[in-house]
Structures are given as C-alpha cells and as structure tokens.
Design a protein around this motif. Structure first.
Motif, PDB file in Angstrom:
ATOM      1  N   CYS A  51      89.643 111.227 107.800  1.00  0.00           N
ATOM      2  CA  CYS A  51      88.620 111.990 108.743  1.00  0.00           C
ATOM      3  C   CYS A  51      87.457 112.451 108.061  1.00  0.00           C
ATOM      4  CB  CYS A  51      89.478 113.046 109.225  1.00  0.00           C
ATOM      5  SG  CYS A  51      90.997 113.013 110.157  1.00  0.00           S
TER       6      CYS A  51
ATOM      7  N   TRP B 223      84.684 114.144 113.757  1.00  0.00           N
ATOM      8  CA  TRP B 223      85.396 113.874 112.694  1.00  0.00           C
ATOM      9  C   TRP B 223      85.936 115.179 111.607  1.00  0.00           C
ATOM     10  CZ3 TRP B 223      88.826 110.260 113.354  1.00  0.00           C
ATOM     11  CH2 TRP B 223      88.268 109.105 113.998  1.00  0.00           C
TER      12      TRP B 223
ATOM     13  N   CYS C 194      88.155 117.172 113.374  1.00  0.00           N
ATOM     14  CA  CYS C 194      89.659 116.299 113.186  1.00  0.00           C
ATOM     15  C   CYS C 194      90.350 116.909 111.854  1.00  0.00           C
ATOM     16  CB  CYS C 194      89.268 114.950 113.504  1.00  0.00           C
ATOM     17  SG  CYS C 194      90.855 113.959 113.618  1.00  0.00           S
ATOM     18  N   ALA C 195      89.506 116.725 110.973  1.00  0.00           N
ATOM     19  CA  ALA C 195      90.153 116.797 109.312  1.00  0.00           C
ATOM     20  C   ALA C 195      90.670 118.329 109.330  1.00  0.00           C
ATOM     21  CB  ALA C 195      88.905 116.617 108.379  1.00  0.00           C
TER      22      ALA C 195
ATOM     23  N   VAL D 196      93.675 118.444 111.594  1.00  0.00           N
ATOM     24  CA  VAL D 196      94.941 118.078 110.603  1.00  0.00           C
ATOM     25  C   VAL D 196      95.598 118.733 109.576  1.00  0.00           C
ATOM     26  CG1 VAL D 196      95.463 115.848 109.052  1.00  0.00           C
ATOM     27  CG2 VAL D 196      94.235 115.552 111.225  1.00  0.00           C
TER      28      VAL D 196
END
Lengths: 144, 344
Positions: B102, B114, B117-118, B121
């Motif tokens: 990511c 992104w 997104c990291a 996660v």
C-alpha cells in the motif's frame, strides 16, 4: 521479517522513484500533457490537444504591497492541454487571485516530461520487482 | 561493503575531531546541557523553533527548496528507525506484507487513498478488540470521505497535518513531557504571528519571494501548499509549512534520537553511526547517504527536479506515521525506546 527485507523494500522504492525523477504532484491540467508533444491529444479538457500557450502566474517578486493588495500577474509561454484553437490559457486572463494558477514551474518553463500517464505497467512492474527482491532476501536469510 | 563502511567511519574522524574541539572550548559553559538530557532536549526543541522561524522570515523559498534535499532522506531513515524498527513492527510479517505494498503504491501512484488504505490494513491487523478496530475503521472511512470532499486540498491538508504529527510523536516519546512545553508554546506563538500577519513584513518582502537558482517560484509552493487562494493568506500558509517542516526535520533528526537513546550524555558521530548501523543494518544508512548526495548533485542541474523526486519518494512516510501511531493507540502500547527494547 528482517532488516534486509526493510532494506530491500526501501531500496526498491528508491529505484522505482528514480524512474519518476521528473514527477511531482502537479495540478491535473499540467499532467494532461505530461510526456507528450505539442499537438498530441490530451484529456483535460476532453478531446483537447497539447498546445503552446501563454500561461499566467502571480509575480510575487515585483509586488508593491503599498500600491496593490494583490501581486501583479505575469505571463509566460507554456505547454498545456486545451480545447483545439485556444491560444491563451484561460487562467492567464484572470486578473486576481485565480491568476496564480501556473504551469508547474521549476524556475522557468513547463515540466513536460512527467511520466504520470500511460506507464501503469511500469509501476506494477516496479512493485513486483520490489516484492521479488524482498522475498529473495527474506528467503536467503531464512536459509542461512 | 566493508570498504564503504570504512570510508563512512573515516568521514566521522574529522567531524568528531571538530566536535571535540568545540566541546573543549565550551564544555564548562555547556556542562549542565551536556549532562542533563531533559534540559538539553528542552533547549534544543525551543532553539529549533526559533532558528526555523528566523530562517523562514529570512528566506522562506530557500528553506522550502533546499532543506528537503539536505535533510529529507535522513529524516525518512529516522522515521523507519524509530517508528518501525524500534517498535519491532518489521518482525510482524503479515503486517509488513500487506502494508508495504500500500505504501509503495502511495509512492508510485501519488494517491493519498493508498496511504489511507495502508492505515486501514494496519487497523484490521491490530491486536485489539473488534469494537476498537471497527471504530478506527469508521474514523478512517470518515477521513476518506472528508478527503474526497476536499478534493485536491486533501493532500495539502495532510501535508500540513503530517508536519504536526512529528511534534505529537516527540511529546509521546519524551521521558519528561514538560520539556516539550517551551518548544510547543514557541511554535504556537510563531503560528499565531504568521497567520495574524505580524510577520508579513518579513515573509511578504519581494526579496523573500524572489525565485533564484536555489529557490523555486513562489507560485509552485502556493499551488501545492496553500489552503487559500488569496495571495496574502497563500504566502502565510506556505511560510507556515516551511516553519513546521523545518521543525519536523529537527524532531526526527535530533529531538527524538536524543530522547530515545539509553545514554544520558551526548554521543560522538562515530558512536551514532554504529548505533544506526546496529538498528538498521549497514546498507540503509549508506543508501540514504548516497541518495542524499544524489539529490544534492541532481539539484546542481535542476533544483526543482531534485526536490520533486525527493517528495515523490517521501510520499510513503506520512501514511506510515499515521499507521504506526494508530496501531500503537489501538494496541495500547507505549512507544518503545532503546532501553525498553534492550530490556526485552
């Protein structure tokens, strides 16, 4: 997971970044002609072409604040995506605050070699390489 | 490899010799600072704000153009050292396997999404209750929606916020929280002065806003750093970013390392390099050194190009900071320092 893996990821990112050495996060209208020649078609605005235009920006260095509450605007040649037949960038004619929408300027002229479009494959390739290098290093360490 | 390491160690010799000479001259005067970590960190913190403000008032464009080239990569290295390795997060394989792609995509695609997104996660993989993780995910989604609403301003807002995150990390890292107070008060005062217009006569001077070989056009900074379209407010935002970024570098490169290490006194360059190589392995520090030299060399031909390349590379570290802090908060873990790691 080892420091070697961390090193591999970091180094791979560096290598990947190196291929975008002329990249930044420029405004969308500037990226539309990234890596393209004058006369090529571009998408912002739709069905536009990359043209030699006159762009506008604020001239902060020659701003006499006693005389004016905003800096004077100045014009300079640039390559931008525009509808066919344009000769002047629409932003260039705006007299005040909005006039400061320059082409990405690194101290003169446009950065026309941005590789932001049409290179998705290279990016995924770079990412794959990063993962591969990381996996190899990890495996190498585990087998020691 | 050994040769390169020896070369780096040789470079440390004159630096340590110069350091020794300075300490010989000033040691007695500075003795309390050299002996007491809390006093030293407090003074260094306050001094970094004052120096950063002076530089921003004198030459904001130069600060914004040149400091990332000189200090950018070392501060990324510090980020990895203290937020990832020191917290032993690099040993959590699944976390690394899912978060690193990511962050790599955040660099490659230059998309804030992104980075988000990291963080998401990381939240999913946190060792925390389902309720906590669900709540954190809801906050992430709200942040994503807000970013969508803000459009291009979202990246600018995040750039400003990420500078402030370093200050928050420093406060959390401090062994004595009160030592950060003078620096925080000075930073707040400097921010108020910048935005109230008290420093306009400095930051809006034509000389301060003139581009040159080592100072990019102010328009490019306005476009990428300002949340306002008004020319005066735009320059205030740009100046504020220059101030906060300089302090951000100071925090990662000096204040956090001072607070982190077990040794109370100061440390030689030689010992600092050994500690760095022990934490990160021998390759990363050398790669970072070479990369910094590369950016500086590249800047001789085109300072804007070199700066752009650095910032592209650095796109991963803002989300990384947010992800790690979120993880630690969810797992109710205090930040680990050198002594807490060696005690394990």
């Amino acid at each position: 997971m080892s420091k070697h893996f961390l090193s591999a990821v970091f180094l791979s990112c560096l290598l990947s970044a190196a291929s975008w050495a002329r990249a930044d996060v420029p405004p969308p209208e500037a990226t539309a002609c990234a890596g393209k020649q004058v006369g090529d078609s571009c998408s912002d605005p739709p069905n536009g072409t990359c043209q030699n235009l006159t762009c506008g920006k604020l001239d902060y260095a020659n701003w006499n604040r006693d005389a004016s509450s905003i800096p004077p605007s100045t014009q300079y040649p640039c390559v931008r995506c525009a509808a066919k037949g344009s000769s002047t960038d629409p932003d260039a004619s705006s007299p005040s605050p909005d006039a400061g929408k320059p082409e990405k300027d690194d101290g003169g002229g446009c950065d026309c070699s941005l590789g932001s479009s049409g290179s998705a494959e290279r990016r995924w390739l770079a990412l794959g390489m990063a993962a591969l290098v990381g996996a190899l290093l990890l495996r190498r360490r585990q087998t020691r | 490899m050994v040769l390169v390491q020896q070369l780096v160690l040789r470079l440390m010799v004159p630096l340590d010799a110069a350091r020794g000479m300075v300490l010989q001259q000033t040691g007695r005067t500075l003795a309390p600072l050299l002996r007491q970590r809390s006093l030293r960190v407090g003074v260094l913190g306050a001094l970094s704000v004052v120096v950063a403000l002076a530089l921003v008032c004198a030459a904001p464009l130069l600060v914004l153009t040149v400091t990332p080239l000189l200090l950018g990569v070392p501060h990324l290295l510090s980020d990895l050292r203290y937020l990832v390795v020191r917290q032993q997060l690099h040993e959590r394989r699944l976390l690394v396997a899912l978060v690193v792609p990511c962050l790599a995509l955040a660099v490659l695609e230059a998309q804030l999404s992104w980075g988000l997104c990291a963080v998401m996660v990381t939240v999913l993989l946190a060792r925390a209750s389902v309720t906590s993780r669900a709540l954190a995910l809801a906050v992430c989604l709200a942040a994503g929606l807000l970013a969508h609403q803000l459009g291009p301003k979202a990246a600018i807002t995040f750039a400003h916020v990420h500078n402030l995150i370093a200050l928050a990390v420093w406060v959390l890292w401090s062994r004595e929280r009160r030592v950060a107070a003078p620096a925080l008060v000075l930073f707040l005062a400097a921010t108020v002065m910048l935005f109230s217009g008290a420093l306009d006569s400095f930051v809006l001077r034509p000389a301060a806003l003139s581009s040159g070989p080592w100072a990019l056009d102010p328009n490019s900074f306005v476009q990428t750093l300002s949340l306002s379209d008004h020319p005066i407010w735009a320059i205030r935002f740009v100046s504020f970013f220059a101030l906060a970024q300089s302090i951000h570098y100071g925090v990662w490169l000096k204040l956090i390392p001072e607070d982190d290490r077990t040794r109370v006194g100061i440390r030689s360059f030689h010992a600092s390099y050994h500690a760095l190589a022990r934490d990160l392995g021998p390759w990363l520090p050398i790669a970072a050194l070479l990369l910094t030299l590369g950016f500086c060399t590249c800047a001789c031909w085109g300072v804007g190009v070199a700066r752009d390349a650095y910032f592209r590379l650095a796109l991963f570290h803002g989300p990384l900071e947010v992800a790690v802090l979120t993880l630690l908060a969810l797992e109710r873990r205090a930040l680990r320092r050198e002594d807490s790691v060696s005690a394990d």
